[in-house]
Design a protein around this motif. Structure first.
Motif, PDB file in Angstrom:
ATOM      1  N   GLN A  59     -14.396  -1.490   6.678  1.00 32.35           N
ATOM      2  CA  GLN A  59     -14.720  -2.070   7.918  1.00 32.35           C
ATOM      3  C   GLN A  59     -16.301  -2.497   8.027  1.00 32.35           C
ATOM      4  N   ARG A  60     -16.980  -2.332   6.789  1.00 38.40           N
ATOM      5  CA  ARG A  60     -18.162  -3.138   6.753  1.00 38.40           C
ATOM      6  C   ARG A  60     -17.985  -4.478   6.454  1.00 38.40           C
ATOM      7  N   TYR A  61     -16.793  -5.015   5.974  1.00 42.84           N
ATOM      8  CA  TYR A  61     -16.554  -6.380   5.475  1.00 42.84           C
ATOM      9  C   TYR A  61     -15.660  -6.866   6.460  1.00 42.84           C
ATOM     10  N   PHE A  62     -14.621  -6.032   7.017  1.00 40.89           N
ATOM     11  CA  PHE A  62     -13.486  -6.552   7.812  1.00 40.89           C
ATOM     12  C   PHE A  62     -13.503  -6.053   9.069  1.00 40.89           C
ATOM     13  N   GLY A  63     -12.823  -6.685  10.189  1.00 38.22           N
ATOM     14  CA  GLY A  63     -12.569  -6.203  11.460  1.00 38.22           C
ATOM     15  C   GLY A  63     -11.567  -5.102  11.170  1.00 38.22           C
ATOM     16  N   THR A  64     -11.331  -4.090  12.183  1.00 38.61           N
ATOM     17  CA  THR A  64     -10.476  -2.992  12.031  1.00 38.61           C
ATOM     18  C   THR A  64      -9.030  -3.422  11.598  1.00 38.61           C
ATOM     19  N   LEU A  65      -8.470  -4.076  12.184  1.00 35.81           N
ATOM     20  CA  LEU A  65      -7.064  -4.721  11.759  1.00 35.81           C
ATOM     21  C   LEU A  65      -7.123  -5.349  10.324  1.00 35.81           C
ATOM     22  N   GLU A  66      -7.931  -6.228  10.560  1.00 34.19           N
ATOM     23  CA  GLU A  66      -8.018  -6.934   8.711  1.00 34.19           C
ATOM     24  C   GLU A  66      -8.215  -5.666   7.743  1.00 34.19           C
ATOM     25  N   ALA A  67      -8.925  -4.814   7.961  1.00 34.02           N
ATOM     26  CA  ALA A  67      -8.891  -3.798   6.878  1.00 34.02           C
ATOM     27  C   ALA A  67      -7.887  -2.840   6.941  1.00 34.02           C
ATOM     28  N   LYS A  68      -7.180  -2.545   7.938  1.00 38.65           N
ATOM     29  CA  LYS A  68      -5.923  -1.858   7.797  1.00 38.65           C
ATOM     30  C   LYS A  68      -4.668  -3.080   7.177  1.00 38.65           C
ATOM     31  N   ILE A  69      -4.913  -4.155   7.295  1.00 31.90           N
ATOM     32  CA  ILE A  69      -3.861  -5.131   6.629  1.00 31.90           C
ATOM     33  C   ILE A  69      -4.036  -5.174   5.287  1.00 31.90           C
ATOM     34  N   MET A  70      -5.556  -5.439   4.907  1.00 27.26           N
ATOM     35  CA  MET A  70      -5.926  -5.459   3.461  1.00 27.26           C
ATOM     36  C   MET A  70      -5.592  -3.991   2.684  1.00 27.26           C
ATOM     37  N   GLU A  71      -5.735  -2.850   3.500  1.00 33.93           N
ATOM     38  CA  GLU A  71      -5.306  -1.488   2.482  1.00 33.93           C
ATOM     39  C   GLU A  71      -3.766  -1.513   2.456  1.00 33.93           C
ATOM     40  N   LEU A  72      -3.285  -2.026   3.405  1.00 35.28           N
ATOM     41  CA  LEU A  72      -1.477  -1.992   3.262  1.00 35.28           C
ATOM     42  C   LEU A  72      -1.145  -2.842   2.020  1.00 35.28           C
ATOM     43  N   LEU A  73      -1.693  -4.072   2.047  1.00 37.91           N
ATOM     44  CA  LEU A  73      -1.274  -4.919   1.072  1.00 37.91           C
ATOM     45  C   LEU A  73      -1.883  -4.642  -0.375  1.00 37.91           C
ATOM     46  N   TRP A  74      -3.073  -4.057  -0.447  1.00 38.45           N
ATOM     47  CA  TRP A  74      -3.514  -3.459  -1.707  1.00 38.45           C
ATOM     48  C   TRP A  74      -2.568  -2.349  -2.366  1.00 38.45           C
ATOM     49  N   ALA A  75      -1.969  -1.618  -1.406  1.00 32.64           N
ATOM     50  CA  ALA A  75      -1.173  -0.674  -1.891  1.00 32.64           C
ATOM     51  C   ALA A  75       0.257  -0.995  -2.070  1.00 32.64           C
ATOM     52  N   SER A  76       0.494  -2.293  -1.772  1.00 30.98           N
ATOM     53  CA  SER A  76       1.862  -2.785  -2.046  1.00 30.98           C
ATOM     54  C   SER A  76       1.948  -4.151  -2.973  1.00 30.98           C
ATOM     55  N   ALA A  77       3.251  -4.679  -3.611  1.00 31.52           N
ATOM     56  CA  ALA A  77       3.317  -5.601  -4.416  1.00 31.52           C
ATOM     57  C   ALA A  77       3.438  -6.758  -3.642  1.00 31.52           C
ATOM     58  N   GLY A  78       2.965  -6.606  -2.393  1.00 34.00           N
ATOM     59  CA  GLY A  78       3.254  -8.008  -1.517  1.00 34.00           C
ATOM     60  C   GLY A  78       4.236  -7.515  -0.424  1.00 34.00           C
ATOM     61  N   MET A  79       3.601  -8.246   0.736  1.00 36.64           N
ATOM     62  CA  MET A  79       4.467  -7.898   2.252  1.00 36.64           C
ATOM     63  C   MET A  79       4.655  -9.123   3.006  1.00 36.64           C
ATOM     64  N   SER A  80       5.806  -9.082   3.822  1.00 40.73           N
ATOM     65  CA  SER A  80       5.721 -10.084   4.760  1.00 40.73           C
ATOM     66  C   SER A  80       5.152  -9.854   6.132  1.00 40.73           C
ATOM     67  N   ILE A  81       4.907 -10.759   6.884  1.00 36.58           N
ATOM     68  CA  ILE A  81       4.210 -10.366   8.165  1.00 36.58           C
ATOM     69  C   ILE A  81       4.971  -9.251   8.824  1.00 36.58           C
ATOM     70  N   ARG A  82       6.372  -9.336   8.909  1.00 36.37           N
ATOM     71  CA  ARG A  82       7.248  -8.269   9.771  1.00 36.37           C
ATOM     72  C   ARG A  82       7.210  -6.831   9.180  1.00 36.37           C
ATOM     73  N   ASP A  83       6.794  -7.158   7.665  1.00 34.43           N
ATOM     74  CA  ASP A  83       6.967  -5.589   6.890  1.00 34.43           C
ATOM     75  C   ASP A  83       5.550  -5.182   7.513  1.00 34.43           C
TER      76      ASP A  83
END
Length: 143
Positions: free
Chosen positions: A14-38
């Motif tokens: 959250q130093r670099y991203f907004g709250t929702l951006e940070a949550k989304i980035m964390e999810l995607l870093w932990a996955s092999a890729g995700m859709s918007i619905r995922d």
């Protein structure tokens, strides 16, 4: 893709991203890729959020160069898959480089003096690297 503004009061991503951006980035870093619905499905478990809100933020992250968007699936399952442009480690290293470089260019010796004062809190391996670098500089070797 250095971040244009840093929130010095924020913690973690959250130093670099907004709250929702940070949550989304964390999810995607932990996955092999995700859709918007995922992504929306996972975030929905924490608090209500619309697909449109997630789509807007993810597409902005694509525009900023933090996410890559590609087509995935076949037939009715076809849709966009999002992945981070950089690994979490590479992203943080890039941000730290940009911040450090900017601080040293703008404040020079004040920043270096403060970093020296903070060495008491540094990892011993980092101190060893610093010693090696200083010895190389003293001997006139290229950095």
């Amino acid at each position: 893709m250095p971040i244009k503004r840093i929130n010095v009061d924020g913690e973690g991503l959250q130093r670099y991203f907004g709250t929702l951006e940070a949550k989304i980035m964390e999810l995607l870093w932990a996955s092999a890729g995700m859709s918007i619905r995922d992504v929306q499905s996972v975030l929905q478990q924490e608090s209500p959020i619309t697909v449109n809100a997630v789509m807007t933020v993810m597409n902005r992250l694509v525009e900023k160069g933090h996410l890559l968007k590609s087509s995935g699936g076949f037939g009715k399952a076809r849709g966009a898959v999002y992945r981070p442009a950089l690994s979490r480690e590479a992203f943080l290293a890039e941000q730290m480089h940009a911040v450090s470089q900017g601080l040293i260019q703008e404040h020079g010796s004040l920043v270096v003096a403060h970093m020296i004062d903070m060495l008491d809190e540094a990892d011993p391996e980092i101190i060893a690297r610093l010693e090696r670098k200083l010895n190389e500089m003293k001997q006139g070797k290229p950095l």
